[in-house]
Design a protein around this motif. Structure first.
Motif, short mmCIF file in Angstrom:
data_model
loop_
_atom_site.label_atom_id
_atom_site.label_comp_id
_atom_site.label_asym_id
_atom_site.label_seq_id
_atom_site.Cartn_x
_atom_site.Cartn_y
_atom_site.Cartn_z
N GLN A 176 26.26 -32.69 13.77
CA GLN A 176 25.44 -31.94 13.36
C GLN A 176 24.34 -32.16 13.80
O GLN A 176 24.10 -33.34 13.86
N GLY A 177 23.56 -31.20 14.86
CA GLY A 177 22.28 -31.22 15.12
C GLY A 177 22.68 -31.72 16.64
O GLY A 177 21.52 -31.78 17.04
N ILE A 178 22.95 -32.12 17.59
CA ILE A 178 23.71 -32.54 18.38
C ILE A 178 24.07 -30.97 19.25
O ILE A 178 25.50 -31.09 18.80
N PRO A 179 23.51 -31.04 20.30
CA PRO A 179 24.08 -29.52 21.00
C PRO A 179 25.08 -30.55 22.20
O PRO A 179 25.75 -31.13 21.53
N ASP A 180 26.45 -29.21 21.91
CA ASP A 180 27.51 -29.05 22.01
C ASP A 180 27.23 -30.04 24.13
O ASP A 180 26.50 -29.69 24.62
N PRO A 181 28.41 -30.86 24.28
CA PRO A 181 28.27 -31.43 25.72
C PRO A 181 28.57 -30.13 26.79
O PRO A 181 29.56 -29.47 26.73
N ASP A 182 27.42 -30.41 27.54
CA ASP A 182 27.91 -29.93 29.05
C ASP A 182 28.28 -30.52 29.75
O ASP A 182 29.40 -28.68 30.26
N LEU A 183 28.87 -31.15 29.81
CA LEU A 183 29.36 -32.34 30.82
C LEU A 183 30.15 -33.32 30.13
O LEU A 183 29.62 -34.31 29.70
N VAL A 184 31.43 -33.81 30.15
CA VAL A 184 32.54 -34.63 29.78
C VAL A 184 33.11 -35.81 31.19
O VAL A 184 33.36 -34.86 32.07
N ILE A 185 32.54 -36.63 30.76
CA ILE A 185 33.34 -37.64 32.01
C ILE A 185 34.18 -38.59 31.26
O ILE A 185 34.22 -39.12 30.56
N ARG A 186 35.28 -38.54 32.09
CA ARG A 186 36.09 -40.14 32.42
C ARG A 186 36.45 -40.88 33.83
O ARG A 186 36.99 -40.39 34.71
N THR A 187 36.65 -41.83 33.01
CA THR A 187 36.57 -42.92 34.25
C THR A 187 38.18 -43.73 34.13
O THR A 187 39.01 -42.73 33.43
N SER A 188 38.31 -44.40 35.24
CA SER A 188 39.58 -45.29 34.72
C SER A 188 41.12 -43.70 35.60
O SER A 188 42.21 -44.53 35.81
N GLY A 189 40.31 -42.89 36.08
CA GLY A 189 41.61 -41.80 36.44
C GLY A 189 42.70 -41.05 36.03
O GLY A 189 43.74 -39.73 36.05
N GLU A 190 42.24 -41.23 34.24
CA GLU A 190 43.10 -40.55 33.05
C GLU A 190 43.09 -39.27 33.40
O GLU A 190 40.93 -39.52 32.94
N GLU A 191 43.46 -38.23 32.86
CA GLU A 191 42.76 -36.77 32.44
C GLU A 191 43.79 -36.16 31.32
O GLU A 191 43.94 -34.93 31.17
N ARG A 192 42.97 -36.93 30.39
CA ARG A 192 43.05 -36.19 29.11
C ARG A 192 42.11 -36.67 28.16
O ARG A 192 40.91 -37.76 28.74
N LEU A 193 41.50 -36.37 26.96
CA LEU A 193 40.08 -36.17 26.67
C LEU A 193 39.90 -37.17 25.08
O LEU A 193 39.46 -37.73 24.70
N SER A 194 41.83 -37.61 24.59
CA SER A 194 42.50 -39.04 23.61
C SER A 194 40.99 -38.73 22.55
O SER A 194 40.33 -39.64 22.37
N ASN A 195 41.17 -37.25 22.52
CA ASN A 195 40.51 -37.12 20.55
C ASN A 195 39.50 -37.74 20.33
O ASN A 195 38.53 -38.42 19.42
N PHE A 196 38.07 -37.65 21.34
CA PHE A 196 37.39 -37.01 21.64
C PHE A 196 36.58 -35.69 21.60
O PHE A 196 36.78 -34.79 23.19
N LEU A 197 35.79 -35.32 20.74
CA LEU A 197 34.74 -34.21 20.79
C LEU A 197 35.72 -32.86 21.15
O LEU A 197 35.06 -31.85 22.11
N LEU A 198 37.14 -32.63 20.54
CA LEU A 198 37.95 -31.52 20.87
C LEU A 198 37.51 -30.31 20.49
O LEU A 198 37.71 -29.36 21.40
#
Length: 248
Positions: A176-198
């Motif tokens: 609450q009160g935080i704008p939605d992310p413009d950019l989500v970065i994941r390191t290590s080569g995995e390509e999924r959000l893993s239950n993060f800020l869905l």
């Protein structure tokens, strides 16, 4: 301010810091050494984000699923978090960084919660970059808790079901009160959000990098920001200046 490629700087960057264990394994080191090296990357990332003009930086520090890891590894991670807060809080406060904690605080260990609350309270009045630490966080759990609160409001006659909007739900989330992310970065080569800020990442730009988190440097971050600046964000619409005949 750093010299970035001409273009927009994201207001909010969220990062899934992945690959500490594999970084250590590739070097024949215990996983704990990967986590310790990862803390150094956190410090550098916060400094880089602030100098680049990013207003919000969210770091996925510990998920609600991470408790399933070996007890020795969890204990070491908790120790690193305590050390980070005790050693870095004064410097972050001096640098005008505001700290926000998101995640299920009710289930936190009693020795951790006071430290997290202290970090939030100490930096509450700061006006620089907001460092959001997602700790004991899982997006499905966050959404479930938000829905439960809305359902309670309905049950108590404070809200009618047809009055519930996306804005209501957003305002009930941990962010609450935080704008939605413009950019989500994941390191290590995995390509999924893993239950993060869905919920919050519905229109975020996604970037998956091959680097393990301990290798995430200032240069890596700036290259990611340069790549972001070249992207065309339309939020489901079209850019009339580039739309070709017959395109959708």
């Amino acid at each position: 301010m750093t010299n970035l490629t001409a273009g927009p700087v994201p207001q909010h960057v969220a990062i899934i810091m992945d690959g500490n264990g594999r970084w250590a394994k590739a070097r024949g080191l215990p996983r704990t050494m990967g986590h310790r090296k990862g803390v150094e990357a956190v410090r550098e990332t916060v400094r880089t984000a602030a100098s680049a003009g990013i207003q919000y930086l969210t770091l996925y520090a510990f998920s609600s699923e991470n408790w399933r890891r070996p007890e020795s590894e969890v204990t070491d991670l908790m120790g690193l978090l305590k050390m980070f807060i005790r050693r870095d809080l004064a410097e972050l406060h001096k640098e005008n960084v505001r700290i926000r904690i998101i995640g299920d605080k009710v289930q936190l260990r009693s020795d951790l919660l006071p430290l997290l609350l202290e970090a939030e309270e100490t930096t509450r009045g700061n006006t620089g970059i907001t460092l959001v630490i997602a700790f004991n966080y899982g997006s499905r759990d966050e959404i479930t808790r938000a829905v439960q609160r809305l359902a309670s409001d309905v049950a108590n006659g404070l809200l009618a079901p047809h009055q519930i909007t996306a804005e209501h739900l957003s305002a009930t989330l941990d962010t609450q009160g935080i704008p939605d992310p413009d950019l989500v970065i994941r390191t290590s080569g995995e390509e999924r959000l893993s239950n993060f800020l869905l919920w919050q990442s519905a229109y975020s730009e996604l970037m998956f990098l091959p680097d393990f988190w301990p290798d995430f440097s200032r240069e890596t971050f700036l290259k990611a920001l340069e790549s972001y600046a070249c992207r065309d964000r339309r939020f489901g619409g079209v850019d009339e200046t580039t739309r070709a005949v017959g395109s959708v």
